[in-house]
Write a protein that holds these residues in place. Structure first.
Motif, PDB file in Angstrom:
ATOM      1  N   PHE A   1       7.950 147.079 121.676  1.00  0.00           N
ATOM      2  CA  PHE A   1       7.467 148.461 121.754  1.00  0.00           C
ATOM      3  C   PHE A   1       5.944 148.508 121.849  1.00  0.00           C
ATOM      4  O   PHE A   1       5.384 149.401 122.474  1.00  0.00           O
ATOM      5  CB  PHE A   1       7.949 149.254 120.536  1.00  0.00           C
ATOM      6  CG  PHE A   1       9.421 149.544 120.584  1.00  0.00           C
ATOM      7  CD1 PHE A   1       9.916 150.516 121.433  1.00  0.00           C
ATOM      8  CD2 PHE A   1      10.311 148.826 119.794  1.00  0.00           C
ATOM      9  CE1 PHE A   1      11.271 150.778 121.493  1.00  0.00           C
ATOM     10  CE2 PHE A   1      11.665 149.081 119.856  1.00  0.00           C
ATOM     11  CZ  PHE A   1      12.144 150.056 120.705  1.00  0.00           C
ATOM     12  N   ARG A   2       5.286 147.510 121.242  1.00  0.00           N
ATOM     13  CA  ARG A   2       3.823 147.510 121.307  1.00  0.00           C
ATOM     14  C   ARG A   2       3.333 147.303 122.737  1.00  0.00           C
ATOM     15  O   ARG A   2       2.209 147.691 123.077  1.00  0.00           O
ATOM     16  CB  ARG A   2       3.254 146.415 120.397  1.00  0.00           C
ATOM     17  CG  ARG A   2       3.655 145.027 120.798  1.00  0.00           C
ATOM     18  CD  ARG A   2       3.147 143.974 119.832  1.00  0.00           C
ATOM     19  NE  ARG A   2       3.916 142.751 119.964  1.00  0.00           N
ATOM     20  CZ  ARG A   2       3.751 141.871 120.931  1.00  0.00           C
ATOM     21  NH1 ARG A   2       2.825 142.069 121.834  1.00  0.00           N
ATOM     22  NH2 ARG A   2       4.500 140.794 120.998  1.00  0.00           N
ATOM     23  N   ASN A   3       4.160 146.664 123.606  1.00  0.00           N
ATOM     24  CA  ASN A   3       3.753 146.467 124.994  1.00  0.00           C
ATOM     25  C   ASN A   3       3.621 147.783 125.758  1.00  0.00           C
ATOM     26  O   ASN A   3       2.938 147.847 126.777  1.00  0.00           O
ATOM     27  CB  ASN A   3       4.748 145.557 125.724  1.00  0.00           C
ATOM     28  CG  ASN A   3       4.814 144.171 125.139  1.00  0.00           C
ATOM     29  OD1 ASN A   3       5.895 143.621 124.913  1.00  0.00           O
ATOM     30  ND2 ASN A   3       3.661 143.593 124.860  1.00  0.00           N
ATOM     31  N   LEU A   4       4.326 148.809 125.268  1.00  0.00           N
ATOM     32  CA  LEU A   4       4.284 150.089 125.972  1.00  0.00           C
ATOM     33  C   LEU A   4       2.974 150.841 125.726  1.00  0.00           C
ATOM     34  O   LEU A   4       2.619 151.718 126.500  1.00  0.00           O
ATOM     35  CB  LEU A   4       5.450 150.979 125.507  1.00  0.00           C
ATOM     36  CG  LEU A   4       6.865 150.428 125.685  1.00  0.00           C
ATOM     37  CD1 LEU A   4       7.871 151.385 125.076  1.00  0.00           C
ATOM     38  CD2 LEU A   4       7.186 150.234 127.155  1.00  0.00           C
TER      39      LEU A   4
ATOM     40  N   LYS B   1       9.691 149.185 114.333  1.00  0.00           N
ATOM     41  CA  LYS B   1       8.242 149.302 114.262  1.00  0.00           C
ATOM     42  C   LYS B   1       7.673 148.894 115.608  1.00  0.00           C
ATOM     43  O   LYS B   1       8.381 148.373 116.476  1.00  0.00           O
ATOM     44  CB  LYS B   1       7.679 148.389 113.167  1.00  0.00           C
ATOM     45  CG  LYS B   1       8.134 148.746 111.780  1.00  0.00           C
ATOM     46  CD  LYS B   1       7.505 147.821 110.754  1.00  0.00           C
ATOM     47  CE  LYS B   1       8.099 146.436 110.823  1.00  0.00           C
ATOM     48  NZ  LYS B   1       7.715 145.586 109.700  1.00  0.00           N
ATOM     49  N   LEU B   2       6.363 149.074 115.790  1.00  0.00           N
ATOM     50  CA  LEU B   2       5.728 148.715 117.066  1.00  0.00           C
ATOM     51  C   LEU B   2       5.911 147.239 117.393  1.00  0.00           C
ATOM     52  O   LEU B   2       6.034 146.854 118.547  1.00  0.00           O
ATOM     53  CB  LEU B   2       4.229 149.027 117.008  1.00  0.00           C
ATOM     54  CG  LEU B   2       3.779 150.427 117.397  1.00  0.00           C
ATOM     55  CD1 LEU B   2       2.271 150.463 117.464  1.00  0.00           C
ATOM     56  CD2 LEU B   2       4.364 150.847 118.728  1.00  0.00           C
ATOM     57  N   SER B   3       5.949 146.389 116.367  1.00  0.00           N
ATOM     58  CA  SER B   3       6.019 144.951 116.613  1.00  0.00           C
ATOM     59  C   SER B   3       7.419 144.488 116.981  1.00  0.00           C
ATOM     60  O   SER B   3       7.598 143.324 117.356  1.00  0.00           O
ATOM     61  CB  SER B   3       5.530 144.196 115.376  1.00  0.00           C
ATOM     62  OG  SER B   3       6.284 144.605 114.254  1.00  0.00           O
ATOM     63  N   ASP B   4       8.420 145.356 116.878  1.00  0.00           N
ATOM     64  CA  ASP B   4       9.795 144.936 117.184  1.00  0.00           C
ATOM     65  C   ASP B   4      10.023 144.867 118.691  1.00  0.00           C
ATOM     66  O   ASP B   4       9.433 145.623 119.458  1.00  0.00           O
ATOM     67  CB  ASP B   4      10.780 145.937 116.581  1.00  0.00           C
ATOM     68  CG  ASP B   4      10.883 145.788 115.088  1.00  0.00           C
ATOM     69  OD1 ASP B   4      10.978 144.638 114.624  1.00  0.00           O
ATOM     70  OD2 ASP B   4      10.853 146.816 114.388  1.00  0.00           O
ATOM     71  N   TYR B   5      10.917 143.947 119.074  1.00  0.00           N
ATOM     72  CA  TYR B   5      11.335 143.858 120.467  1.00  0.00           C
ATOM     73  C   TYR B   5      12.467 144.848 120.708  1.00  0.00           C
ATOM     74  O   TYR B   5      13.152 145.260 119.769  1.00  0.00           O
ATOM     75  CB  TYR B   5      11.752 142.428 120.817  1.00  0.00           C
ATOM     76  CG  TYR B   5      10.554 141.530 120.969  1.00  0.00           C
ATOM     77  CD1 TYR B   5      10.020 141.268 122.218  1.00  0.00           C
ATOM     78  CD2 TYR B   5       9.916 140.991 119.854  1.00  0.00           C
ATOM     79  CE1 TYR B   5       8.901 140.487 122.367  1.00  0.00           C
ATOM     80  CE2 TYR B   5       8.779 140.209 119.996  1.00  0.00           C
ATOM     81  CZ  TYR B   5       8.281 139.956 121.255  1.00  0.00           C
ATOM     82  OH  TYR B   5       7.161 139.190 121.399  1.00  0.00           O
TER      83      TYR B   5
ATOM     84  N   GLU C   1       1.224 156.852 119.400  1.00  0.00           N
ATOM     85  CA  GLU C   1       2.140 157.694 118.615  1.00  0.00           C
ATOM     86  C   GLU C   1       3.515 157.746 119.277  1.00  0.00           C
ATOM     87  O   GLU C   1       4.545 157.641 118.614  1.00  0.00           O
ATOM     88  CB  GLU C   1       1.585 159.117 118.475  1.00  0.00           C
ATOM     89  CG  GLU C   1       0.430 159.260 117.495  1.00  0.00           C
ATOM     90  CD  GLU C   1      -0.858 158.664 118.054  1.00  0.00           C
ATOM     91  OE1 GLU C   1      -1.114 158.856 119.262  1.00  0.00           O
ATOM     92  OE2 GLU C   1      -1.584 157.991 117.303  1.00  0.00           O
ATOM     93  N   GLU C   2       3.515 157.904 120.620  1.00  0.00           N
ATOM     94  CA  GLU C   2       4.789 157.974 121.333  1.00  0.00           C
ATOM     95  C   GLU C   2       5.567 156.665 121.209  1.00  0.00           C
ATOM     96  O   GLU C   2       6.783 156.673 121.018  1.00  0.00           O
ATOM     97  CB  GLU C   2       4.540 158.282 122.812  1.00  0.00           C
ATOM     98  CG  GLU C   2       4.195 159.720 123.092  1.00  0.00           C
ATOM     99  CD  GLU C   2       3.865 159.937 124.545  1.00  0.00           C
ATOM    100  OE1 GLU C   2       4.284 160.956 125.095  1.00  0.00           O
ATOM    101  OE2 GLU C   2       3.188 159.082 125.136  1.00  0.00           O
ATOM    102  N   ALA C   3       4.849 155.546 121.314  1.00  0.00           N
ATOM    103  CA  ALA C   3       5.525 154.248 121.216  1.00  0.00           C
ATOM    104  C   ALA C   3       6.103 154.055 119.818  1.00  0.00           C
ATOM    105  O   ALA C   3       7.206 153.519 119.649  1.00  0.00           O
ATOM    106  CB  ALA C   3       4.553 153.123 121.545  1.00  0.00           C
ATOM    107  N   LYS C   4       5.371 154.511 118.786  1.00  0.00           N
ATOM    108  CA  LYS C   4       5.890 154.425 117.418  1.00  0.00           C
ATOM    109  C   LYS C   4       7.156 155.263 117.281  1.00  0.00           C
ATOM    110  O   LYS C   4       8.129 154.853 116.630  1.00  0.00           O
ATOM    111  CB  LYS C   4       4.833 154.914 116.430  1.00  0.00           C
ATOM    112  CG  LYS C   4       3.819 153.842 116.080  1.00  0.00           C
ATOM    113  CD  LYS C   4       2.805 154.359 115.071  1.00  0.00           C
ATOM    114  CE  LYS C   4       1.784 153.286 114.759  1.00  0.00           C
ATOM    115  NZ  LYS C   4       0.580 153.833 114.138  1.00  0.00           N
ATOM    116  N   ALA C   5       7.143 156.452 117.902  1.00  0.00           N
ATOM    117  CA  ALA C   5       8.326 157.305 117.836  1.00  0.00           C
ATOM    118  C   ALA C   5       9.510 156.665 118.568  1.00  0.00           C
ATOM    119  O   ALA C   5      10.649 156.713 118.089  1.00  0.00           O
ATOM    120  CB  ALA C   5       8.016 158.673 118.445  1.00  0.00           C
ATOM    121  N   GLU C   6       9.220 156.024 119.730  1.00  0.00           N
ATOM    122  CA  GLU C   6      10.282 155.316 120.463  1.00  0.00           C
ATOM    123  C   GLU C   6      10.884 154.230 119.579  1.00  0.00           C
ATOM    124  O   GLU C   6      12.106 154.054 119.527  1.00  0.00           O
ATOM    125  CB  GLU C   6       9.711 154.672 121.729  1.00  0.00           C
ATOM    126  CG  GLU C   6       9.341 155.629 122.832  1.00  0.00           C
ATOM    127  CD  GLU C   6      10.548 156.284 123.463  1.00  0.00           C
ATOM    128  OE1 GLU C   6      11.589 155.602 123.576  1.00  0.00           O
ATOM    129  OE2 GLU C   6      10.470 157.465 123.818  1.00  0.00           O
TER     130      GLU C   6
END
Lengths: 308, 59
Positions: free
Chosen positions: A113-116, A151-155, A124-129
């Protein structure tokens, strides 16, 4: 082979001139002073290597022509070209298509998710995703695995726990991971686009097994994945009309980004290296003229000494 | 010509000033080259980059 190399070296191609400074005649690329043997050997070498190259090219072409699958037509991708970046609005729409359609069967296990962030989504949007999906984590203090919001660090989570489960759920066929699919398939995004929009009735004589569909762009023609992209098959948040070809184009662009997240960086690097090499070529040209100016302008005078 | 000669005399003849000039020149060249390349890249791809669309999603 060794004899041929010996003959070519004997033709003074690789001769070591010792510590004597290079003379103009030795540095010259003109063929006037060559011996007959040298000319024969070098032209043989040129003809043979050119012929082998042409043969390999012809074989490669004929292999392409011998397959039964249709070749995907080339589409005018907006990231096609030396300096063209990805269309990030399209990549974002492609992510929405993946999320609503492809994710049901295909994993995307190398994208986190952090790649987005700052590519298709704000932080904020990526965290919500990420928070929308449940991720298996653990073990906790009692040794149990548990589920938590992402979390952002998750694949990106995979739809199936492993390949066997994926095969069991899909009639024995394994839906491939899509992270590197555009780089991994011949034709790249053209192939993905053609495959997604190319479903048709099987022609007479083609026998399909239970659960298979006909797609002329798929090697062999019988594909276990059914047509999934129809008009309005997914919904865009930016209001773009979701026709089947729009969905296919956006998801192909998104998958190109998944395969090559550094594509924009490379396009920028192309501009930089062309500028740098232009400057260096100017310097090299000046330096060559500078060094050769003495050699080119000198005169050698031979003065015979009389015997008397 | 005289400007070049005086530059040569005052800067390039002495090792300390020569290396100082090389370091300073490298710094300013890198900065301007980088900014120029990025400007070319962004003008060629206007409307496609994240920076061009992010205002829609930031609050």
């Amino acid at each position: 082979m060794a004899a041929a190399v010996g003959r070519i070296c004997g033709a003074r191609l690789l001769k070591n001139y010792g510590i004597v400074t290079p003379q103009v005649c030795q540095l010259s690329t003109g063929a006037q002073g060559w011996t007959r043997n040298r000319k024969i050997w070098l032209s043989t070498l040129g003809v043979v290597s050119g012929g082998v190259g042409a043969l390999l090219f012809a074989l490669e072409q004929s292999v392409q022509a011998s397959g039964s699958e249709a070749h995907p037509p080339h589409q005018p991708w907006s990231h096609d070209g030396w300096f063209k970046s990805l269309d990030h609005a399209s990549v974002r729409r492609g992510y929405e298509v993946y999320k609503q359609v492809c994710k049901a069967c295909h994993s995307l296990q190398y994208i986190a998710f952090r790649n987005l962030v700052n590519v298709t989504h704000t932080e904020e949007e990526a965290k919500a995703e990420a928070a929308d999906v449940m991720i298996k984590d653990g073990p906790d203090e009692e040794g149990n695995f548990f589920e938590r919001p992402g979390k952002l660090s998750d694949y990106l989570p995979s739809p199936y726990p492993n390949e066997n489960a994926a095969r069991a759920a899909n009639n024995g066929a394994y839906p491939p991971d899509l992270s590197l699919i555009v780089s991994g398939r011949k034709g790249g995004e053209d192939y993905i686009f053609a495959l997604l929009t190319g479903y048709m009735e099987a022609p007479a004589g083609v026998v399909l097994r239970e659960g298979q569909n006909y797609n002329p762009y798929f090697p062999g023609g019988a594909i276990s994945m059914a047509q999934v992209l129809f008009d309005e098959a997914a919904e865009y948040s930016d209001g773009t009309v979701a026709t089947a070809s729009q969905l296919a184009k956006d998801v192909s662009t998104f998958l190109r980004w998944c395969s090559e997240p550094e594509l924009d960086e490379r396009r920028l690097m192309t501009i930089k290296s062309m500028g740098m090499f232009t400057l260096m070529a100017v310097v090299a040209y000046y330096f060559k003229r500078h060094k050769w100016s003495t050699m080119k302008s000198r005169k050698l005078a031979y003065k015979p000494v009389s015997k008397k | 010509m005289s400007m070049w000669a005086s530059l040569n005399r005052s800067v390039f003849k002495k090792t300390s000033t020569f290396f100082l000039a090389a370091a300073l020149g490298t710094f300013f060249f890198e900065r301007s080259f980088e900014l120029a390349s990025v400007a070319i890249f962004e003008s060629l791809n206007k409307g496609k980059l994240w920076n061009d669309i992010k205002h829609k999603y930031e609050h």
